[in-house]
Scaffold this motif. Structure first.
Motif: not given
Length: 217
Positions: A148-152, A141-145, A187-188, A98-105
């Motif tokens: 729910r995943i972050a909490e676990q 994890i923050d970059a994945a946005r 990779a991200i 998810l981070a690879a597709s959702r990350r920002t600069d």
């Protein structure tokens, strides 16, 4: 009716933060019982808020409540390590994709910063500072946005840090882990979700194997 004080602002909430730090750094080592009188005196609070904090940390898996004996810091064992890393791999490989597709600069800048901080602050012969490892994985994890995943992931990572606190440092492993972090960032940055997941799985497999080896020495 006055609403209850949020846990993070209460005496119990403050005790949670201090007690969590003592457990994760090994100040209260695995296998040890939490001395309620001693900890309460050290924190300058009564045992009521402390017991509330203990129950909270037990719900996170950082303490075990034993009837008529008190609260204990869990010991590491091979089965627990394997189970935690099975769960961690499922969560964090998905997060890496998810981070690879959702990350920002901004995310990329932060990932580079925390990866560099790990190398500059690590000292061979000393335990790897758990905050550095958590900071890197938390930034990813923050970059994945995915809240729910972050909490676990936070709960699982804490338990891994707890188990690692009693193990010896392994410089070659630590350097390999930092190399993995750098490869994850690349990779991200490239937006390569499949490679990010593959590197994360390899990284977690390496950490798990190192912990099992250390446990069985």
């Amino acid at each position: 009716m006055t609403p209850p004080t949020p846990l993070h602002l209460s005496l119990a909430g403050q005790a949670v933060d201090v007690l969590r730090e003592q457990v994760l750094t090994g100040e209260i080592p695995p296998g040890s019982r939490v001395n309620e009188v001693e900890v309460a005196q050290k924190l300058g609070i009564s045992r009521g808020p402390l017991r509330e904090a203990i129950r909270h940390l037990a719900s996170e898996g950082l303490l075990q409540l034993v009837p008529h004996r008190g609260a204990f810091v869990p010991d590491a064992d091979s089965d627990e390590v394997k189970a935690l890393f099975e769960l961690r791999a499922a969560l964090e490989c998905a997060a890496a994709e998810l981070a690879a597709s959702r990350r920002t600069d901004v995310d990329l800048v932060r990932l580079h910063e925390v990866s560099a901080a790990s190398r500059s602050n690590y000292r061979t012969g000393q335990p790897f500072p758990y905050r550095l490892d958590l900071a890197f994985h938390q930034t990813l994890i923050d970059a994945a946005r995915s809240p729910r995943i972050a909490e676990q992931v936070r709960l699982v990572q804490q338990r891994v840090v707890l188990l690692r606190s009693a193990l010896d440092d392994d410089p070659p492993h630590q350097h390999a882990s930092m190399d993995d972090h750098d490869e994850l960032v690349k990779a991200i940055e490239d937006g390569d979700a499949a490679r990010a997941s593959t590197v994360m799985r390899r990284h977690l497999s390496r950490v798990c194997a190192q912990m099992l080896t250390s446990l069985n020495r």
